[in-house]
Design an enzyme around this catalytic site. Structure first.
Site, PDB file in Angstrom:
ATOM      1  N   HIS A  89     123.615  61.221  79.657  1.00 45.98           N
ATOM      2  CA  HIS A  89     123.654  59.557  79.030  1.00 45.98           C
ATOM      3  C   HIS A  89     123.901  58.800  80.343  1.00 45.98           C
ATOM      4  O   HIS A  89     124.821  59.492  80.466  1.00 45.98           O
ATOM      5  CB  HIS A  89     124.284  59.321  77.939  1.00 45.98           C
ATOM      6  CG  HIS A  89     125.639  60.052  77.944  1.00 45.98           C
ATOM      7  ND1 HIS A  89     126.542  59.486  78.153  1.00 45.98           N
ATOM      8  CD2 HIS A  89     126.473  61.206  77.090  1.00 45.98           C
ATOM      9  CE1 HIS A  89     127.649  59.664  78.510  1.00 45.98           C
ATOM     10  NE2 HIS A  89     127.343  61.207  77.679  1.00 45.98           N
TER      11      HIS A  89
ATOM     12  N   ASP B  51     128.617  78.976  67.895  1.00 45.88           N
ATOM     13  CA  ASP B  51     129.535  79.683  67.937  1.00 45.88           C
ATOM     14  C   ASP B  51     130.660  80.276  67.949  1.00 45.88           C
ATOM     15  O   ASP B  51     131.958  79.363  68.032  1.00 45.88           O
ATOM     16  CB  ASP B  51     129.396  80.053  69.724  1.00 45.88           C
ATOM     17  CG  ASP B  51     129.978  81.215  70.271  1.00 45.88           C
ATOM     18  OD1 ASP B  51     131.676  81.529  70.362  1.00 45.88           O
ATOM     19  OD2 ASP B  51     129.428  81.582  71.410  1.00 45.88           O
TER      20      ASP B  51
ATOM     21  N   SER C  62     129.810  66.403  77.034  1.00 44.58           N
ATOM     22  CA  SER C  62     128.396  65.375  77.611  1.00 44.58           C
ATOM     23  C   SER C  62     127.499  65.881  79.111  1.00 44.58           C
ATOM     24  O   SER C  62     128.444  66.233  80.197  1.00 44.58           O
ATOM     25  CB  SER C  62     127.876  64.167  77.366  1.00 44.58           C
ATOM     26  OG  SER C  62     128.873  63.944  76.099  1.00 44.58           O
TER      27      SER C  62
END
Length: 322
Positions: A148, A269, A284
């Protein structure tokens, strides 16, 4: 002589376009998952915030505008801008700005006080933070990170980048995400070494050239059609400089979403859940792997459920890099 008529269907055109795009995609990329320090310098200076009713707002300046020149002089830093403001003796300033991709001009008359001249505007010329490198191309040295864009925190406008660099970093602290409050990775930068340049800041990631000293594993690149719901993994660096593979589940696909939210994933997890609570800021760009291929990158966390988040397909990320 008879003329031959050739009929080209829309399906044939789409098939040709898809084949061309697939051919342009690299066959193999190195999936990284390493955090780096990201330092960006703006192209001009960004208007981050305006004082309500102040001279700048009254003149028509807007949050998110980029000031490129003052009285015809190119502006490259906040310090230069402040120096010109204080030396103008209150005379009106002619500002050349960029707004929504178009050029415009605004004339602002500063107010004067004992503290000097004021426009009632907060400006920014740089930004630094931590993020994760998704991939690099071992053939060209091109890399992509974040999945992004980097936006100004006040105006939320995509930061107009003139130059930048990625730096070695180590995760020194983790603030776990909880419902309603996103978590955060805190990193320490090594400013003595540069790993690469930042050349583009787009809605689908930052891109540049790297030295190749990022580590990772070479993997084939998946097309959008190859991504499936079900089990997958991500590569993330949430402690020190260690990149670890964690289990996730892809629960929804939307390959045509233009915002880059092409898939929804859930962290399954226990190791990652215990450390971070799920997806946190700084993760990110973590590459998403499935069936031995790199399929995308983590981009956003769902604020009301930090175990879930969005990802962009690697195909859309590579398209933004072109």
């Amino acid at each position: 002589m008879k003329r031959c008529k050739i009929r080209v269907t829309m399906a044939a055109v789409m098939a040709l376009l898809l084949a061309t795009a697939a051919a342009a995609m690299p066959q193999t990329l190195v999936a990284v998952g390493r955090t780096v320090g990201i330092r960006l310098e703006t192209d001009g200076i960004l208007v981050a915030e305006l004082e309500p009713g102040g001279p700048a707002e009254q003149a028509g300046l807007r949050s998110g505008d980029v000031i490129e020149t003052v009285n015809g002089t190119e502006i490259t830093s906040c310090e230069q801008f402040q120096s010109m403001l204080q030396s103008c003796d209150g005379s009106p300033l002619d500002l050349a700005i960029a707004r929504d991709g178009k050029d415009a001009e605004v004339t602002v008359a500063p107010t004067r006080s004992a503290g000097g001249c004021h426009l009632g505007v907060s400006v920014r010329d740089s930004m630094a933070g931590i993020g994760t490198v998704t991939y690099y191309d071992p053939t060209t040295g091109a890399y992509g990170a974040l999945g992004h864009g980097v936006n100004d925190l006040q105006s939320l406008v995509l930061l107009p980048v003139e130059s930048g660099e990625i730096l070695p970093s180590s995760v020194v602290e983790v603030r776990k995400g909880v419902r309603g409050t996103p978590g955060l990775l805190k990193g320490a930068f090594d400013t003595s070494t540069t790993l690469g340049t930042v050349e583009r800041n787009t809605d689908h990631g930052i891109f540049g050239q790297c030295s190749g000293q990022l580590g990772g594993m070479p993997l084939p690149v998946a097309t959008a059609e190859e991504i499936q719901t079900g089990k997958a993994t991500i590569l993330s660096n949430v402690q020190n400089t260690n990149v670890v593979e964690y289990a996730v589940e892809i629960t929804r696909l939307d390959p045509t979403d233009q915002s880059g939210r092409n898939l929804v994933l859930t962290i399954t997890d226990d190791r990652l859940l215990q450390t971070t609570g799920g997806i946190v800021q700084g993760m990110s760009g973590s590459p998403i792997l499935q069936n031995g291929k790199i399929v995308g990158a983590v981009t956003h966390v769902l604020v009301n459920d930090p175990t879930k988040g969005y990802g962009i397909s690697i195909e859309n990320m590579l398209e933004a890099a072109e």
